[in-house]
Enzyme design. Sequence first.
Site, PDB file in Angstrom:
ATOM      1  CB  CYS A  10      -0.865   0.024   1.247  1.00 25.35           C
ATOM      2  SG  CYS A  10      -1.866  -1.448   1.469  1.00 25.35           S
ATOM      3  CG  ASN A  29       2.768  -0.990   3.029  1.00 28.34           C
ATOM      4  OD1 ASN A  29       2.157  -1.959   2.579  1.00 28.34           O
ATOM      5  ND2 ASN A  29       4.005  -0.696   2.645  1.00 28.34           N
ATOM      6  N   GLY A  30       1.427  -3.318   5.258  1.00 28.67           N
ATOM      7  CA  GLY A  30       2.070  -4.532   5.777  1.00 28.67           C
ATOM      8  C   GLY A  30       1.016  -5.556   6.176  1.00 28.67           C
ATOM      9  CG  HIS A  50      12.195 -38.666 -29.479  1.00 28.42           C
ATOM     10  ND1 HIS A  50      12.225 -39.998 -29.841  1.00 28.42           N
ATOM     11  CD2 HIS A  50      12.515 -38.641 -28.142  1.00 28.42           C
ATOM     12  CE1 HIS A  50      12.506 -40.743 -28.788  1.00 28.42           C
ATOM     13  NE2 HIS A  50      12.694 -39.955 -27.740  1.00 28.42           N
ATOM     14  NE  ARG A  64       4.313   1.469  -1.348  1.00 26.82           N
ATOM     15  CZ  ARG A  64       5.416   0.732  -1.178  1.00 26.82           C
ATOM     16  NH1 ARG A  64       6.460   0.929  -1.966  1.00 26.82           N
ATOM     17  NH2 ARG A  64       5.473  -0.186  -0.257  1.00 26.82           N
ATOM     18  CE  LYS A 107       8.174 -13.472 -17.445  1.00 27.40           C
ATOM     19  NZ  LYS A 107       7.111 -14.404 -17.349  1.00 27.40           N
ATOM     20  CD  GLU A 114       6.279 -12.406 -21.158  1.00 28.74           C
ATOM     21  OE1 GLU A 114       5.199 -11.891 -21.461  1.00 28.74           O
ATOM     22  OE2 GLU A 114       6.440 -13.056 -20.114  1.00 28.74           O
ATOM     23  CD1 TRP A 152      -1.900  -5.770  -2.826  1.00 26.16           C
ATOM     24  CD2 TRP A 152      -2.328  -4.683  -4.714  1.00 26.16           C
ATOM     25  NE1 TRP A 152      -1.924  -6.692  -3.833  1.00 26.16           N
ATOM     26  CE2 TRP A 152      -2.186  -6.059  -5.008  1.00 26.16           C
ATOM     27  CE3 TRP A 152      -2.593  -3.816  -5.749  1.00 26.16           C
ATOM     28  CZ2 TRP A 152      -2.309  -6.563  -6.299  1.00 26.16           C
ATOM     29  CZ3 TRP A 152      -2.701  -4.315  -7.034  1.00 26.16           C
ATOM     30  CH2 TRP A 152      -2.574  -5.680  -7.294  1.00 26.16           C
ATOM     31  CD  GLU A 204       7.361 -17.920 -16.334  1.00 26.47           C
ATOM     32  OE1 GLU A 204       6.482 -18.474 -17.019  1.00 26.47           O
ATOM     33  OE2 GLU A 204       7.385 -16.705 -16.145  1.00 26.47           O
ATOM     34  CE  LYS A 251       1.210  -7.806 -14.999  1.00 26.28           C
ATOM     35  NZ  LYS A 251       2.346  -8.775 -15.071  1.00 26.28           N
TER      36      LYS A 251
HETATM   37  C1  AGP Z   1       3.550 -13.656 -18.459  1.00 30.30           C
HETATM   38  O1  AGP Z   1       4.784 -12.979 -18.331  1.00 30.30           O
HETATM   39  C2  AGP Z   1       2.578 -12.913 -19.325  1.00 30.30           C
HETATM   40  N1  AGP Z   1       2.408 -11.583 -18.902  1.00 30.30           N
HETATM   41  C3  AGP Z   1       1.275 -13.673 -19.529  1.00 30.30           C
HETATM   42  O2  AGP Z   1       1.591 -14.959 -20.015  1.00 30.30           O
HETATM   43  C4  AGP Z   1       0.381 -13.851 -18.282  1.00 30.30           C
HETATM   44  O3  AGP Z   1       1.000 -14.713 -17.373  1.00 30.30           O
HETATM   45  C5  AGP Z   1      -0.955 -14.463 -18.727  1.00 30.30           C
HETATM   46  O4  AGP Z   1      -1.583 -13.571 -19.628  1.00 30.30           O
HETATM   47  C6  AGP Z   1      -1.906 -14.761 -17.562  1.00 30.30           C
HETATM   48  O5  AGP Z   1      -2.255 -13.559 -16.931  1.00 30.30           O
HETATM   49  P1  AGP Z   1      -3.022 -13.658 -15.524  1.00 30.30           P
HETATM   50  O6  AGP Z   1      -2.097 -14.345 -14.577  1.00 30.30           O
HETATM   51  O7  AGP Z   1      -3.305 -12.242 -15.146  1.00 30.30           O
HETATM   52  O8  AGP Z   1      -4.271 -14.452 -15.732  1.00 30.30           O
END
Ligand code: AGP
Length: 605
Positions: free
Chosen positions: A2, A99-100, A501, A27, A482, A485, A75, A478, A600
Amino acid sequence: MCGIIGYCGPLDAQGLILEGLSQLEYRGYDSAGIALFDEESHMHFIKKVGKVAALKEACAKDPILSHCGIGHTRWATHGGVTGENTHPHTVGNVTMIHNGIIENYHALTENYHLQGKLKSQTDTEVAAAVLNELYTGDPLGAIREFLGCLEGSYSFCIMFEDRPGEIYAVRNMSPLVAAYTGSGAFIASDLTALLPYSRSYFVVPEQKIVKLTAYTVLLYDPDGRECEPEILTASWNTNAAMKNGFPHFMLKEIHEQPEVFKNTILPRLNKGLPDFSDENIPDELLKNVTGIRIIACGTAMHAGMVARALMEPRLRIPVTVSVASEFRYEEPLIDDSILSIVISQSGETIDTLAALRLARESGSKVISIVNVKGSTIARESDYVIYTHGGPEIAVASTKAYTVQIAALYLLFCRMALARGVYSEEHAQSFTGSLLACAPAMEAMIQKKTLIQEIVTHIVGSPDAFFIGRGMDYAFSLEGALKLKEISYIHAEAYAAGELKHGTIALIADHVPVVAIATQTNILAKTISNIREVKARGAYVILIVTEGTRIDNGLADVLITLPATEDKFTVFPIAAVLQLIAYYASVQKGLDVDQPRNLAKSVTVE
Ligand code: AGP
């Protein structure tokens, strides 16, 4: 996390605090509130659900002439996103913003007989009620006694109704900075809110009490003696301060992982045992389901892959992971005997939401793991486990991944207890090892310079591979996502045993291969696969845990994790994989926080 701010001085406190909350909004932005002493020393409160703009609009309708006040942008952690849960919280003489996370708020509620007397669901109101019980007219003495009652992380700003023009502040783990300038006395969660008024500031030392008045900022040690703060000078501009001095939100959020990891776990431990009583998840459900379906997208789905690798071998029930956009149309076998676990940082991903609805229509109970309080997926789940990751601003998900896995690991441990797979001692050992992953993550984050150097061998290549077996393969997924993207390098995760294979045809001289080999039971097999790619010219970046014996010449670069049990290596590895992607993007001069084509939260199908 927060944002909190306090001001005493000759300027317009309301306007200054509202502007400071806007600066701190990164925050947390679920709700915001302000408390002000007016010219006649009366206290006024304005609180609004939603972003700071809503609070500003409310204040503009009825401006308060004030020179002393506190403000908070929330938050949500304890308690939903509601007006009652919005800070400041007032009990008797005490008004407080926080905050905490107060870990022992249950015990405080009982010890101070607060049941039925609280208006909100927050740990902060409990804290305010305790301080009010202790306050007999001496703020410093009451606060010192108050600190002795608390367990957990906190930064508080406190006003006492009978002490107009004074603000008190104190912290433990959560951040707090203060400054005194010709424009008055300031206190805030971080520099962002102070920079427009002062570049000299001090970090409030833990457990030391700050007292602000219009013309002074005084610091007291736990014995009540006045002491001198260490004055620092800010080298950031306001924009940089939003990132706490980091060049990108992504790097800041990578660094936040050890803190938010603990914030997600600690409130759900009771004598070392996982405790989901706040989430009202019944042990009967965890005990009786005959299978688990994990459903998510992207990084959240990868978190589910790690959880599956942990759960199925130990719980001895089928655990499957589905991509939400596929699950919706594959006519899945699912009914009331199956538990669905839905994972989403934003809680708004449309594919995941649709999958959740399908699961519930099929009779399956849904537990969601969500970071954003009150989000759609959280509201439509039977049960929700909120991760306390704080706002994740960078498009590339980092801290959300590790706190999702932390929550999943705790849920697994609760299931293992409920099903008799774990004894209480075993469960306590598990959660103890889980918590020990925080310093392991920190250790790898501190190796970021080494990782930055390694990345040069990846940045020049159009392709990269991430390979591993078992859990290591889940981590590889993962790592590849990363890198793709945010650096736009084509990266592919592959089960190490599957390479021969077909895909090994793509391995040629200098092709970077990040090999993850932390699972003891299949280490020899993974090493064989690494030899296969090395023999074909690959540039091998090998990640192992301390003490693993590696033949010379097998790897071009060796990254060693702190000694960690196989099932917990995901946490230090996550930091390594995130930093590889981060520095690749930086070295290519790309927009790390907002990579092309991405958003996002994917709220379209
Ligand atoms: C991951 O780095 C991406 N931003 C994307 O794959 C993300 O994880 C995915 O869109 C799921 O989003 P969410 O966790 O908000 O559902």
